[in-house]
Design a protein around this motif. Structure first.
Motif, PDB file in Angstrom:
ATOM      1  N   LYS A  25       0.869  -1.181   0.000  1.00  0.00           N
ATOM      2  CA  LYS A  25       0.000   0.000   0.000  1.00  0.00           C
ATOM      3  C   LYS A  25       0.903   1.227   0.000  1.00  0.00           C
ATOM      4  CE  LYS A  25      -3.881   2.159   2.442  1.00  0.00           C
ATOM      5  NZ  LYS A  25      -4.860   1.868   1.365  1.00  0.00           N
ATOM      6  N   LYS A  48      -6.812   1.955   5.904  1.00  0.00           N
ATOM      7  CA  LYS A  48      -6.321   0.616   5.580  1.00  0.00           C
ATOM      8  C   LYS A  48      -7.430  -0.408   5.768  1.00  0.00           C
ATOM      9  CE  LYS A  48      -3.888  -1.782   8.367  1.00  0.00           C
ATOM     10  NZ  LYS A  48      -2.911  -2.374   9.293  1.00  0.00           N
ATOM     11  N   ASP A  49      -7.251  -1.551   5.135  1.00  0.00           N
ATOM     12  CA  ASP A  49      -8.190  -2.657   5.258  1.00  0.00           C
ATOM     13  C   ASP A  49      -7.685  -3.629   6.312  1.00  0.00           C
ATOM     14  OD1 ASP A  49      -9.818  -1.618   3.301  1.00  0.00           O
ATOM     15  OD2 ASP A  49      -8.949  -2.810   1.680  1.00  0.00           O
ATOM     16  N   ASN A  50      -8.384  -3.697   7.441  1.00  0.00           N
ATOM     17  CA  ASN A  50      -8.087  -4.685   8.476  1.00  0.00           C
ATOM     18  C   ASN A  50      -8.905  -5.950   8.238  1.00  0.00           C
ATOM     19  OD1 ASN A  50      -6.205  -3.203   9.853  1.00  0.00           O
ATOM     20  ND2 ASN A  50      -7.594  -2.500  11.453  1.00  0.00           N
ATOM     21  N   HIS A  51      -8.401  -7.068   8.733  1.00  0.00           N
ATOM     22  CA  HIS A  51      -9.168  -8.304   8.600  1.00  0.00           C
ATOM     23  C   HIS A  51     -10.421  -8.217   9.475  1.00  0.00           C
ATOM     24  CE1 HIS A  51      -7.651  -9.469  12.530  1.00  0.00           C
ATOM     25  NE2 HIS A  51      -8.460 -10.501  12.504  1.00  0.00           N
ATOM     26  N   VAL A 113     -12.604  -8.084   4.918  1.00  0.00           N
ATOM     27  CA  VAL A 113     -11.861  -6.929   5.416  1.00  0.00           C
ATOM     28  C   VAL A 113     -12.834  -5.824   5.787  1.00  0.00           C
ATOM     29  CG1 VAL A 113      -9.780  -7.428   4.067  1.00  0.00           C
ATOM     30  CG2 VAL A 113     -11.550  -5.944   3.106  1.00  0.00           C
ATOM     31  N   SER A 115     -12.585  -1.496   6.259  1.00  0.00           N
ATOM     32  CA  SER A 115     -11.766  -0.293   6.117  1.00  0.00           C
ATOM     33  C   SER A 115     -11.861   0.549   7.390  1.00  0.00           C
ATOM     34  CB  SER A 115     -12.219   0.533   4.910  1.00  0.00           C
ATOM     35  OG  SER A 115     -12.024  -0.188   3.707  1.00  0.00           O
ATOM     36  N   GLY A 140       0.243  -2.455   5.881  1.00  0.00           N
ATOM     37  CA  GLY A 140      -0.625  -2.215   4.733  1.00  0.00           C
ATOM     38  C   GLY A 140      -1.977  -2.889   4.880  1.00  0.00           C
ATOM     39  N   ASP A 141      -2.593  -3.207   3.749  1.00  0.00           N
ATOM     40  CA  ASP A 141      -3.933  -3.791   3.735  1.00  0.00           C
ATOM     41  C   ASP A 141      -3.878  -5.302   3.953  1.00  0.00           C
ATOM     42  OD1 ASP A 141      -5.160  -1.340   3.233  1.00  0.00           O
ATOM     43  OD2 ASP A 141      -4.892  -1.546   1.065  1.00  0.00           O
ATOM     44  N   LYS A 143      -4.962  -8.850   2.857  1.00  0.00           N
ATOM     45  CA  LYS A 143      -5.443  -9.529   1.656  1.00  0.00           C
ATOM     46  C   LYS A 143      -4.756 -10.883   1.538  1.00  0.00           C
ATOM     47  CE  LYS A 143      -6.554  -8.718  -3.223  1.00  0.00           C
ATOM     48  NZ  LYS A 143      -6.447  -7.790  -4.373  1.00  0.00           N
ATOM     49  N   TYR A 147      -1.142  -9.398   5.963  1.00  0.00           N
ATOM     50  CA  TYR A 147      -1.036  -7.951   5.794  1.00  0.00           C
ATOM     51  C   TYR A 147       0.139  -7.616   4.877  1.00  0.00           C
ATOM     52  CZ  TYR A 147      -4.487  -6.838   9.382  1.00  0.00           C
ATOM     53  OH  TYR A 147      -5.651  -6.698  10.089  1.00  0.00           O
TER      54      TYR A 147
END
Length: 232
Positions: A25, A48-51, A113, A115, A140-141, A143, A147
């Motif tokens: 990211k 950021k995209d957290n789980h 995820v 945001s 980062g995100d 995915k 992370y």
């Protein structure tokens, strides 16, 4: 002999770090010349995209894809006889994941995820320059079950009359008609004010140089600018 020749190489290959499947990211960070000169700790704010904690990042209840049998791809054969060719294609049913969702998570709608607004404190080293990158591992995100890294892209921006060009510090000094007649100029510098002898021949097209007052042994250049208001 065979083990001696190839055993070391095999051991090295096992020790190599595996490449992350989660993408990096990139976040752009603006830095002023003075911040670069001194080094500074900055608070970086980004989304950021957290789980998803509700489904643990899985997106919901999963089942093995019946089309690719969990492989995430299909092998198709083209041609006949000796002119056959095998091509591996991403499974259209599961989009390469190897599974499909039976029941989607109601919190993340099956994305796995969520945001969120995030902030981290990062120490920027002295002399950092425009276009450089800093990596913050695992910031980062989320995915593909992990992370990714956060990549900070440095953007140098002029501020308070200062500019940075490579290792040189540039300062724009604005003088009125009275200050032009003085014998010395006071130059603000990150390490403290400097005194500079005024040139006999005043030429605003030629900057004045202060040796070794820039970045990492570079110089400081003072651009002279005359500023005044006309009475009519």
């Amino acid at each position: 002999m065979f083990n001696q020749m190839f055993g070391g190489a095999a051991q090295q290959s096992r020790q190599r770090p595996t490449r992350k499947s989660a993408p990096d990211k990139i976040v752009r960070v603006q830095v002023s010349p003075i911040e670069s000169y001194k080094g500074i700790q900055k608070t970086i704010r980004y989304v950021k995209d957290n789980h998803c904690e509700s489904c643990n990042g899985k997106g919901g209840d999963q089942q093995t894809c019946g089309t690719c049998r969990g492989q995430g791809f299909q092998v198709k054969v083209f041609g006949t006889g000796f002119m056959t060719q095998q091509i591996r294609q991403t499974c259209p049913t599961c989009a390469g994941r190897g599974y499909t969702l039976i029941h989607k998570c109601y919190i993340c709608s099956g994305n796995g995820v969520k945001s969120v607004a995030n902030e981290i404190n990062v120490t920027l080293p002295k002399g950092i320059d425009d276009g450089q990158y800093l990596k913050v591992a695992n910031a980062g995100d989320f995915k593909n079950g992990e992370y990714g890294d956060l990549i900070l892209q440095i953007q140098m921006v002029p501020k308070d009359g200062y500019e940075k060009i490579n290792n040189d510090l540039i300062y724009n000094l604005y003088l009125n008609l009275e200050e032009v007649q003085k014998d010395k100029f006071t130059i603000p510098h990150p390490d403290g004010n400097l005194q500079m002898e005024a040139p006999k021949s005043f030429d605003t097209s030629k900057p004045l140089r202060l040796k070794n007052k820039g970045f990492n042994g570079g110089d400081m250049y003072v651009k002279l600018n005359v500023k005044f208001e006309r009475s009519n």
